[in-house]
Design a protein around this motif. Structure first.
Motif, short mmCIF file in Angstrom:
data_model
loop_
_atom_site.label_atom_id
_atom_site.label_comp_id
_atom_site.label_asym_id
_atom_site.label_seq_id
_atom_site.Cartn_x
_atom_site.Cartn_y
_atom_site.Cartn_z
N GLN A 72 -26.16 96.60 -44.65
CA GLN A 72 -27.61 96.35 -44.77
C GLN A 72 -27.94 94.89 -44.48
O GLN A 72 -29.02 94.58 -43.99
CB GLN A 72 -28.11 96.74 -46.16
N LEU A 73 -27.05 93.97 -44.79
CA LEU A 73 -27.26 92.56 -44.47
C LEU A 73 -27.35 92.35 -42.96
O LEU A 73 -28.18 91.57 -42.48
CB LEU A 73 -26.13 91.72 -45.08
N GLU A 74 -26.52 93.10 -42.20
CA GLU A 74 -26.58 92.97 -40.74
C GLU A 74 -27.93 93.48 -40.22
O GLU A 74 -28.54 92.86 -39.33
CB GLU A 74 -25.44 93.77 -40.12
N CYS B 19 -30.83 93.56 -41.83
CA CYS B 19 -31.89 92.60 -42.23
C CYS B 19 -31.85 91.34 -41.36
O CYS B 19 -32.88 90.77 -41.02
CB CYS B 19 -31.70 92.24 -43.70
N THR B 20 -30.65 90.91 -40.98
CA THR B 20 -30.52 89.74 -40.09
C THR B 20 -31.15 90.03 -38.74
O THR B 20 -31.84 89.18 -38.14
CB THR B 20 -29.05 89.37 -39.94
N VAL C 256 -34.94 89.73 -39.01
CA VAL C 256 -35.36 88.32 -39.03
C VAL C 256 -35.37 87.75 -37.62
O VAL C 256 -36.29 86.99 -37.24
CB VAL C 256 -34.45 87.50 -39.96
N TYR D 241 -37.17 87.94 -45.46
CA TYR D 241 -36.29 86.84 -45.86
C TYR D 241 -35.79 87.04 -47.29
O TYR D 241 -34.64 86.72 -47.62
CB TYR D 241 -37.03 85.51 -45.75
N LYS E 126 -35.25 89.94 -48.82
CA LYS E 126 -34.22 90.99 -48.83
C LYS E 126 -32.91 90.48 -48.29
O LYS E 126 -31.84 90.74 -48.83
CB LYS E 126 -34.72 92.19 -48.01
N LYS E 127 -33.00 89.65 -47.25
CA LYS E 127 -31.77 89.07 -46.69
C LYS E 127 -31.10 88.18 -47.71
O LYS E 127 -29.87 88.25 -47.89
CB LYS E 127 -32.12 88.28 -45.44
N LYS F 213 -27.38 88.88 -49.49
CA LYS F 213 -26.34 87.86 -49.37
C LYS F 213 -25.90 87.39 -50.74
O LYS F 213 -24.72 87.15 -50.99
CB LYS F 213 -26.87 86.68 -48.55
#
Length: 1984
Positions: free
Chosen positions: A1065-1067, A1069-1070, A1073, A1124, A1126-1127, A1131
């Motif tokens: 999920q981090l990927e 969200c990136t 952005v 931002y 959520k990211k 992280k």
């Protein structure tokens, strides 16, 4: 050179020297005087500015006005806000007291005052006065203003803060670089930049910067600051625009700016100032004057070249630029080397060396300026080498060039520094030589002055003249030395780093010392010169008077000797000698006062000379004169007696009578000669003729009548022969002159009766003298002379009466002529005020009718003129009249004819214009076209092209297309107007045709502009519609994308602990952005388009666009924030999981490491440090473990939280790992605590062992110290025995501590802890114990042996005591026999050697015993021997003292005691100058005695001090006290005698002056009293009342004058009483007697005048009524004014100038009340007095209110006047400019003038607004004259410029709509006001105000429209109320103003329209007739 000039040169010497720092700066010579003048002007202006704030009188001369201290105290009162009392007197003492008070106030307010005394200010010392004022300004202007910002910035240097503020404010102005407060302000740019940076609205910077002169720029800055900031013009531009302005003046003015402008200063600006190079922060005192030399010509270009080179090198690092810069620098280096070589060798002349020094300093400045250029070239060369872009050859070449440049620069710098050092050395050596020479000269001159002072003045006049010549020679020497002193005033001092301030302070101290000595010499020279001149003048005057008196006395002595007293041949000889004796007596009486005068002159001379020889000579001469005088008087008396006896014995009674008559006549003649009588005595009667006395009563009456008639005719002739009768007047009031002549005419009958009486008395006398045989010729002659004079007087009186009648006819003639002239001038003014002929038929007709009426009125004056001519002719025929009658009449006739002709010309002109006006159809067409244009412009003025809804914009586009079609339809009417104007231009006059052409031209311009606007609006509308459509599409796309993103962001997040899901999920969200960042530019583009459309849209639609953009951006921000966030959360969760694992691992590792380090390894303790470290390590480990408990707890909490959020699969592993961690941590803590307690017990045992060892070692140390103390014991047996006993007591010590030490050591060694160290310490302790035991045993034996040595000391002391006893006995014998050492030198030498030997022995014994702690008994014996030795030594010193010293001391004391007894006799006990003179002589005698005994007292004191110092007396303290008392007594007596001398001198001077003044006033009082007695003795009414009244008035005036003299005498008495000190009653007695006499005489005089009051003529009462009425009229007029201000209320100080007149009138009324007996008239006088007093008090209240009101609005008033005056000046200039235009039109100049006119309209509007505000504040009458004049001038200029000016269509439209809106608002306001009040007067008042503002300004057209509406309102009301006369008058009042203002203001527009039509419309077939257009145009402006 006189002494005064020398003092001034001394002031120059006191100025600070010039200091040179590193050869950079120096003080410019010759600038001090200029700086002083500048500071004087600036400080004076500042002080006057402070005085102006509280209404004080300005000062004119700073140095003189502050000398009395009053103005200084007034200034401090305002600055401190406290009331300060001032001295009332005006003497120097009062001035010193005032200045002392001011200095005390300054000290209380912490104002720094250095070396400033009250005498300096009172004496007018320029430099110190300026210093005092600067300290005041610095405290209250600079520091007080800046104290807040200094506290905020934590800075103490106000100058640095001020400079930082200036640099920060002017940072954006490249032309300005302020680095100091002197040179940086000379060009004026800094002041203007400072003002512009804070107030850019005040002026245009570029315009000021382009001004060529610094004076102009400075003048501009000062004027702007005064007008807009209220800062007074403290500086003059000429004083600032110099090479080095005055720093203090600049600082003061900049501080004033700082006070009113924003005061923001940053620390960066302060640090920037601190980083400035020191040579840039120079003051005026350090300013550098660059000398004129060949290399300094480049200096002005240095900064510019440096900046250019630096910029060029910084921007382009290429080889070509480097080579160019290198060539420039090398060229300059070559010229600099040549310049250094050309300076030549150092001279030996100090002035030449100074010039060389200054020249070399200029050269050093040149080096400093070019140093940066050399460094820049080297830096660029280094950068080129570093860049590596050059070839090897180029690099080598650059390297060689850099080496060459560097070496040459270094050589030049070293050579110049060496040159500078050599110059420094030589210059300082030469200047030191000058100082040494000056010191020698001062020493010699001081000796010379002392020698001159000792030389007495005189004793002859020739000796005094010789002394004056010698003093002149001394002054010449002083002038020659002044040249060297002047050279030292510009002394150069070199301050190096080593000496620094010390050298400066030493030099300043030396120069100050020289300055004081020089000042003393100069003052002595000046004082002695004044003294010599005064004595010489007095002596010469005395000598002249003495010679004259001696010659007169000799002459009279010879005359007495020649007179015979016996042996007369006949009676005639006897009578002749008797007459000579009588004449001689009269001469003696007249010359008696000469003796007193000579005595006074001699006393003044003796006081000044103070020479006994001179006094004796003068006294002998005066005594000789007195003896000769007495002898002469005795001789005269003796001779008179002898002649009288001869008469008695030899002559009959008749002869006696004749002789006595002769004597009486001779005496009377002498008296008459003294009194300057006009008549001569008759000759002596013939020999042997019988003479009888006539009737004395008839003769007395005849003489009285004759004298009275002659006196009256003399006074009357003085009136009749006044110069006023010699000149004919055109105007004026002859009532006073006529009244005086009529008074003489009225007195004439009475005097004629006196004449008849005198004639009858003369006839009776003649008859009687004829009967008695006497000669009556003298009586007849006197009577005939009286009659002939009476006839001449009557003829003169008739002539003067005829002259007065003729003069009245002339005044009547000129009164009529003036009335006619005034009527003619009124007609001329009316003709000048007539406007330019109008274009409207009705207006032209009205003007024509008025002109004809004026011509008729002028025609009616011709009969009066003819009558005036006839009257003039009659005056010329009657007498020889004045020549100006014909000239004035001819001038008036010519003027009248000229005005009459001009009126006929005006009538003809108006008739011509009336015949050539356009048809009526022209106006209709004009109004139609203008109406359509106006409507079209109205439509276009609406926001047609603004962005709105898309459908609305389409509708607007269709309307604009329709308006374009309508434009073509109106073209026909426009063509008709053009054709009509073209036809009119051929018929009408040039002005009229030009007017219509200008009008049509304006219309065509508006037409063309309207067409262009239509096309432009259509294009803009189409473009904005396209933009709107694109904007809406982009917005929809963005909103759709954001909705999709919002769905993704609202998905649920995975639980913590799932690492793979978190990373995935981090990927995602990136990636989101990254997409946001990609779309952001598109959003920015949409925002830009939206903002642009918003600025172009309608308000409602703009708000919609703004709302959409706001919502779009808010949604975008929300999406971005969520993404931002959520990211970051994803992280953070991932990082937290990793961090928790890491913490658990780290804690396990720490537990394992702690177990290995502290628990698993073995410890060995060989040293205490190791043991202590082990304890401390375990303690730290324990504490560290306790600290880790917190971390374990945190880990436990984190794991529990994590388990609560993590999936169930992760729970078991985490719990198990956490339990293992907690168990390991608890075990570690338990083990560490147990081990730490064990080591703590071992360490305590070791510390106890050490404490026992320390205790035993201390005991051993005491034994060791005792052994050392008893090692060398010397003294008696007791001391040695005591030492032995103390040692034995110390050795008795118990063994318990040694046992305890052994047990503790055994315990520790058994455990293997510190065993080696413990064994070593025990071994060392035991060894030392045994050694000290053995030493103690040996010491006991040694002490026993030392007891024997004490006996030897006792023996030696006994021998010394015996020797001293022998010497004492011997010295006692010498003293008894009064034998001193000088008489037996060998014996004295022997005694001295023995005493010295004994003293050495005793000192050695005492030193030896004291150093080894000897016994007290031995020391006491030595002390006794030393005391005996001191006694003997004292006797020996008395034996050496001189034998006669005491006798000399007592003699001095006796003399001083005698003087002391005489001092009380010097107390002032009388005010008589003889007594005071005798006391002063006695004081001078005492002064002389003190001077004679001074040297003996000094010698005795000096000898006595030596005796005390050498102790040659039994009681030195007593002798010292006696000497001190002698010195104090001498000083005290000297001070007292000097003080008494000054008091007596002052008392003598005051008593002399007091006696002189009292005598003068007493004589006058006696004379006045005698005259009063004489006049009071007359019975009945005085014969000559006028003469009595005149004498009474003269006496009253004389009393007023003498009142001042009485006040002066009282002041003298007060001053004398301050000197008397307890004897004030003596002065009081004299003053009381004088005051009593004064009161008695003045009271009698007042009573006498009061007796005359009833006889005062009624004329005085009438004159009083006239004067009081004349006074009441202006008062009433001014009271009617009320509180309304006039211009005079601002321009003058409203002081009560009529206060004295009112007071005089009231006093006159009081006197008249006393003299008037009629009660009714007395009541009338009281009533008028009360009325005058009431009116005057009311006026004073009104003036006070007006003054207060004027002060409140004075700022606005002066601003209004200044703006109005500027506009009037501009009108003068622009009218000249307009008059100078050529006949052919210069379009460019016309455009410039038009532009200036438009700009000045804003100023005119500002003036009107200011005037309106002032009118509201009550100053309507004050602003009205200026405003009317300005409006009239403006209107005239617009009329003149109308034929040149062209207004375009857009300006007319804009002006119209502005004025229409204003007019509508004004009209509505008028209607509401009229309806509310219901009064027609309200409407009329409002219309008058509108007329006043309509007379000029941009609202002239709007006021015209308002007038139109007002006219309509008035006409409607008139129709409804026809019988209302007030409404009718209002309409009649309004109509002429309406027509005049309307057409005058509109003629400009009509003229411009005509011009536009003529020049721009080329085809005749497209013109319409102007008869249709003109009415439309005029109607458009009048009634829209």
């Amino acid at each position: 050179m006189q002494g005064k000039d020398a003092v001034l040169h001394y002031l120059d010497l006191l100025r600070q020297p010039t200091y040179w720092h590193d050869g950079v700066t120096r003080k410019a010579a010759g600038m001090e005087d200029e700086r002083e003048d500048v500071q004087k002007k600036t400080f004076t202006k500042w002080i006057n500015a402070q005085f102006a704030k509280f209404g004080r009188r300005y000062i004119e001369d700073l140095f003189n006005d502050f000398r009395d201290g009053r103005r200084l105290l007034e200034l401090l009162e305002y600055l401190t806000g406290q009331k300060i009392a001032k001295e009332k007197g005006s003497t120097r003492v009062h001035a010193l007291n005032n200045v002392n008070k001011a200095l005390q106030v300054l000290q209380r307010n912490n104002v720094d005052l250095v070396n400033i005394g009250s005498s300096d200010i009172v004496d007018g010392n320029h430099k110190l006065t300026l210093g005092l004022i600067w300290n005041i300004i610095l405290h209250w202007q600079v520091k007080d203003v800046m104290k807040n910002i200094m506290a905020g910035l934590q800075q103490t240097n106000s100058e640095m803060i001020l400079l930082s503020w200036v640099r920060q404010s002017t940072r954006n102005y490249p032309q300005v670089n302020v680095i100091n407060f002197t040179t940086s302000w000379s060009d004026g740019l800094a002041f203007n930049a400072l003002l512009h940076s804070h107030r850019p609205d005040l002026f245009d910077w570029n315009a000021v910067a382009s001004q060529p002169s610094p004076v102009q720029r400075l003048e501009h800055a000062f004027n702007v600051a005064r007008q807009h900031l209220g800062i007074e013009k403290l500086l003059d531009p000429e004083d600032v625009a110099t090479a080095c302005p005055d720093k203090k003046s600049i600082l003061m003015y900049v501080t004033s700016l700082f006070q009113v402008l924003p005061q923001k200063v940053t620390m960066e600006a302060i640090r920037e100032v601190e980083m400035l190079p020191r040579h840039t922060r120079v003051t005026r005192e350090e300013h550098i004057e660059v000398h004129e030399q060949h290399f300094s010509q480049e200096f002005s270009e240095t900064v510019e070249q440096k900046t250019f080179s630096t910029t060029r090198m910084g921007s382009e690092m290429d080889l070509e630029n480097y080579q160019t810069a290198l060539e420039e620098v090398l060229t300059w280096l070559l010229s600099a080397e040549d310049a250094l070589q050309a300076q030549g060798d150092i001279s030996n002349d100090v002035e030449v060396v100074k010039e060389q020094f200054h020249t070399h300093e200029g050269f050093m400045m040149e080096l400093t300026a070019h140093q940066g250029r050399v460094g820049n070239v080297l830096q660029v060369g280094s950068q080129l080498l570093t860049a590596g872009k050059l070839s090897d050859d180029e690099e080598n070449e650059i390297q060689e060039q850099m080496n060459l440049l560097n070496s040459r620069w270094e050589s030049l710098r070293v050579a110049s520094m060496e040159k500078q050092s050599n110059l420094h050395k030589v210059l300082m050596d030469l200047q030191n030589q000058q100082l040494a020479q000056l010191a020698d000269w001062l020493t010699k001159t001081e000796e010379r002055t002392k020698k001159i002072d000792l030389e007495p003045l005189g004793p002859d006049l020739e000796d005094l003249k010789r002394q004056v010549e010698e003093h002149k020679a001394f002054q010449e020497d002083l002038e020659q030395e002044q040249v060297k002193v002047n050279s030292l005033t510009h002394m150069v001092v070199v301050v190096d780093e080593n000496s620094g301030d010390r050298a400066t302070a030493a030099l300043e101290e030396q120069l100050q010392h020289f300055g004081k000595r020089w000042a003393v010499i100069c003052r002595w020279t000046e004082d002695r010169w004044v003294l010599l001149q005064d004595i010489l003048r007095k002596w010469q005057h005395f000598a002249e008077e003495q010679c004259l008196f001696d010659a007169w006395l000799t002459e009279k002595e010879d005359a007495v000797t020649k007179i015979r007293t016996t042996g007369f041949e006949d009676q005639n000889e006897m009578l002749t000698n008797l007459s000579k004796l009588a004449i001689l007596k009269g001469d003696l009486e007249m010359k008696r006062q000469m003796m007193s005068k000579l005595k006074l002159l001699s006393q003044d001379l003796l006081v000044a000379v103070k020479n006994k020889a001179v006094a004796q000579k003068l006294e002998s001469r005066l005594e000789n004169f007195a003896q000769r005088w007495d002898s002469l008087v005795q001789k005269v008396e003796s001779n008179s007696k002898q002649i009288s006896q001869a008469v008695t014995t030899t002559q009959t009674s008749v002869t006696q009578t004749t002789v006595m008559e002769t004597v009486t006549m001779v005496t009377t003649r002498e008296q008459i000669l003294v009194k300057h009588a006009k008549e001569e005595l008759p000759p002596p009667p013939p020999h042997k003729k019988r003479q009888l006395l006539v009737d004395s009563e008839i003769r007395k009456r005849f003489d009285s009548d004759t004298t009275e008639l002659h006196s009256w005719m003399t006074r009357s002739e003085a009136v009749l022969q006044s110069p006023e009768f010699a000149i004919f007047r055109k105007e004026g009031n002859l009532s006073d002159l006529r009244e005086r002549v009529n008074a003489i005419q009225r007195e004439k009958p009475e005097k004629y009766r006196k004449l008849q009486d005198a004639s009858r008395s003369a006839e009776a006398l003649v008859e009687q003298m004829v009967n008695e045989g006497l000669n009556p010729d003298n009586i007849r002659q006197a009577s005939e002379q009286l009659k002939s004079r009476w006839i001449e007087f009557c003829q003169l009186l008739s002539e003067r009466l005829a002259w007065l009648e003729y003069q009245n006819n002339i005044i009547d003639f000129y009164s009529q002529l003036q009335q006619l002239e005034q009527t003619t001038i009124t007609a001329e003014n009316w003709l000048k005020a007539q406007p330019t002929p109008a274009t409207d038929p009705a207006t032209v007709k009205t003007q024509l009718e008025k002109c004809k009426d004026e011509i008729i009125r002028m025609s009616t004056l011709q009969p009066q003129i003819e009558r005036l001519k006839a009257q003039s002719q009659a005056l010329k025929e009657k007498e020889q009249g004045p020549v100006f009658l014909d000239a004035d009449l001819a001038a008036f006739t010519s003027h009248f004819k000229q005005i009459f002709a001009d009126m006929h010309a005006r009538e003809k002109q108006l008739q011509t214009i009336c015949d050539s006006l356009p048809p009526a159809h022209y106006k209709e067409t004009m109004n139609t076209v203008l109406l359509w244009i106006q409507q079209s412009e109205t439509k276009l003025s609406m926001p047609q092209v603004a962005v709105a809804e898309y459908e609305i914009m389409e509708q607007r586009l269709r309307e604009l297309k329709a308006l374009q079609s309508s434009l073509q339809e109106q073209q026909k009417g426009l063509n008709y107007l053009s054709t009509t104007v073209e036809d009119l231009s051929r018929k009408a006059p040039a002005e009229v045709s030009q007017r219509y052409r200008s009008e049509i031209e304006v219309i065509l311009g508006r037409w063309k502009k309207l067409s262009a606007q239509l096309v432009e609006h259509c294009q803009k509308l189409e473009e904005r519609m396209t933009k709107l459509q694109r904007f809406q599409n982009d917005t929809k796309t963005l909103k759709k994308w954001m909705a999709e993103v919002d769905v993704f962001l609202k998905e649920e997040w995975p639980a913590l602990g799932d690492s793979e899901a978190l990373e995935k999920q981090l990927e995602q969200c990136t990636a989101l952005v990254n997409d946001i960042q990609t779309i952001q530019p598109s959003l920015n583009s949409v925002n830009e388009v939206g903002k642009k459309m918003k600025s172009e849209a309608e308000p409602e639609f703009a708000s919609r666009i703004e709302s959409e953009l706001k919502d779009l951006n808010a949604q975008w921000e929300h999406i971005c924030q969520q993404a931002y966030a959520k990211k970051a959360a994803l992280k953070g969760g991932l990082d937290k999981t990793v961090s928790l694992r890491k913490d658990l691992s780290e804690m396990h590792e720490w537990i394992t490491q702690a177990e290995e380090e502290y628990l698993e390894r073995d410890f060995e303790y060989k040293t205490p440090e190791e043991l202590q470290r082990a304890v401390e390590e375990l303690k730290r480990a324990k504490e560290e473990a306790m600290q880790k408990e917190v971390k374990v707890k945190l880990i436990t909490d984190s794991v529990n939280n994590f388990i609560a959020k993590a999936p169930p699969a992760a729970h078991e592993a985490l719990k198990k790992e956490l339990d293992v961690l907690i168990t390991s941590y608890q075990q570690l803590c338990s083990r560490l605590n147990g081990k730490w307690k064990t080591l703590e017990e071992v360490w305590a045992c070791w510390r106890e062992l050490l404490s026992y060892l320390d205790a035993e070692n201390k005991w051993l140390n005491e034994i060791e110290l005792k052994l050392k103390a008893t090692e060398n014991v010397q003294g008696g047996a007791e001391e040695i025995s005591e030492s032995l006993d103390s040692l034995e007591r110390l050795m008795r010590h118990p063994e318990d501590n040694r046992n305890q030490i052994r047990e503790l050591a055994q315990t520790l060694t058994d455990g293997g802890i510190l065993d080696e160290l413990i064994n070593e310490k025990l071994e060392k302790f035991n060894t030392r114990w045994e050694e000290l035991q053995q030493q103690a045993v040996r010491r006991q034996k040694s002490l026993e042996q030392s007891i024997q040595s004490a006996q030897e000391t006792d023996k030696t002391l006994r021998l010394i005591q015996e020797s001293l006893a022998v010497i004492d006995k011997q010295l006692t014998a010498y003293t008894a026999d009064r034998v001193d050492a000088a008489q037996v030198p060998q014996e004295a030498q022997k005694i001295q050697s023995e005493l010295t030997s004994h003293e050495i022995s005793l000192e050695e014994m005492k030193k030896r015993n004291r150093g080894k702690d000897a016994a007290k008994r031995v020391l006491s014996q030595i002390d006794v021997a030393q005391k005996k030795l001191q006694d003997v030594s004292m006797k020996f010193r008395l034996f050496q003292k001189p034998a006669n010293f005491e006798q000399r001391l007592q003699e001095c004391k006796r003399i001083l005691d005698e003087v002391k007894l005489q001092v009380p006799k010097l107390e002032t006990k009388s005010v008589e100058q003889e007594v005071v003179q005798s006391q002063l002589d006695h004081c001078m005698k005492l002064y002389k005695n003190l001077s004679e005994v001074k040297s003996e007292v000094e010698t005795v004191i000096k000898t006595g001090r030596q005796i005390v110092q050498k102790q040659q007396t039994e009681n030195p303290k007593e002798l010292d006290e006696r000497l001190t008392a002698l010195k104090l007594q001498y000083n005290e007596l000297g001070a007292k005698v000097t003080e008494k001398k000054q008091e007596l001198e002052k008392c003598l001077k005051l008593s002399r002056k007091l006696r002189k003044e009292i005598n003068s006033l007493t004589e006058w009082l006696a004379a006045t009293d005698a005259e009063l007695t004489k006049r009071s003795a007359a019975q009945g009414m005085p014969s000559n009342l006028d003469a009595e009244i005149a004498w009474g008035k003269a006496t009253r005036k004389e009393i007023e004058k003498r009142q001042v003299q009485l006040k002066s005498i009282s002041d003298l008495g007060e001053n004398l009483k301050t000197v008397m000190k307890g004897k004030e009653s003596l002065v009081e007695d004299k003053l009381s007697l004088l005051n009593s006499n004064w009161i008695a005489v003045t009271s009698r005089a007042e009573e006498w005048f009061n007796l005359l009051l009833p006889f005062i003529p009624v004329k005085e009462l009438e004159q009083f009524d006239f004067d009081i009425q004349k006074m009441l009229e202006p008062l009433e007029v001014e009271i009617q004014q009320g509180v309304n201000l006039k211009e005079e209320d601002f321009n003058k100080d409203m002081s009560e100038e009529d206060e004295s007149t009112v007071k005089e009138l009231l006093q006159r009324g009081d006197r008249l009340q006393k003299g008037v007996t009629d009660e009714r008239k007395r009541e009338e006088i009281k009533t008028k007095q009360q009325l005058l007093r009431t009116k005057h008090n009311a006026l004073k209240d009104l003036r006070s209110q007006r003054r207060k009101k004027a002060l409140e609005i004075s700022h606005q008033w002066y601003q209004y006047k200044r703006q109005a005056d500027d506009l009037m000046t501009w009108l003068d200039d622009i009218e000249k400019k307009l008059a100078g235009l050529p006949d052919q039109k210069d379009e460019q100049k016309l455009k410039e003038i038009g532009g200036e006119l438009e700009k000045k309209k804003e100023d005119l509007n500002a003036v009107h607004r200011q005037a309106e505000r002032l009118s509201k504040d009550g100053a309507a009458k004050a602003v009205e004259p200026t405003l009317i004049q300005l409006s009239k001038r403006w209107q005239d200029f617009e009329s003149k410029f109308a034929q040149f000016r062209r207004l375009n269509y857009a300006q007319i439209v804009s002006c119209y709509w502005q004025t229409h809106m204003f007019a509508t608002a004004t009209t509505n306001s008028i209607l509401l006001t009229v309806r509310a009040s219901g009064s027609l007067s309200t409407l009329q008042i409002l219309i008058r105000k509108t007329l006043l503002s309509a007379s000029g300004g941009i609202f002239i057209y709007s006021n015209t429209i308002v007038l139109c509406f007002c006219l309509k309102i008035a006409l409607k009301l008139y129709q409804s109320i026809r019988k209302n006369s007030a409404m009718k008058n209002l309409c009649l009042f309004l109509l002429p103003h309406y027509f005049s203002i309307t057409f005058i203001s509109l003629e400009t527009l009509v003229c411009h329209a005509s011009i536009w039509f003529t020049e721009h419309v080329k085809h005749k077939n497209c013109l319409f007739q102007t008869t249709h257009l003109m009415p439309i145009l005029i109607g458009f402006f009048i009634c829209p």
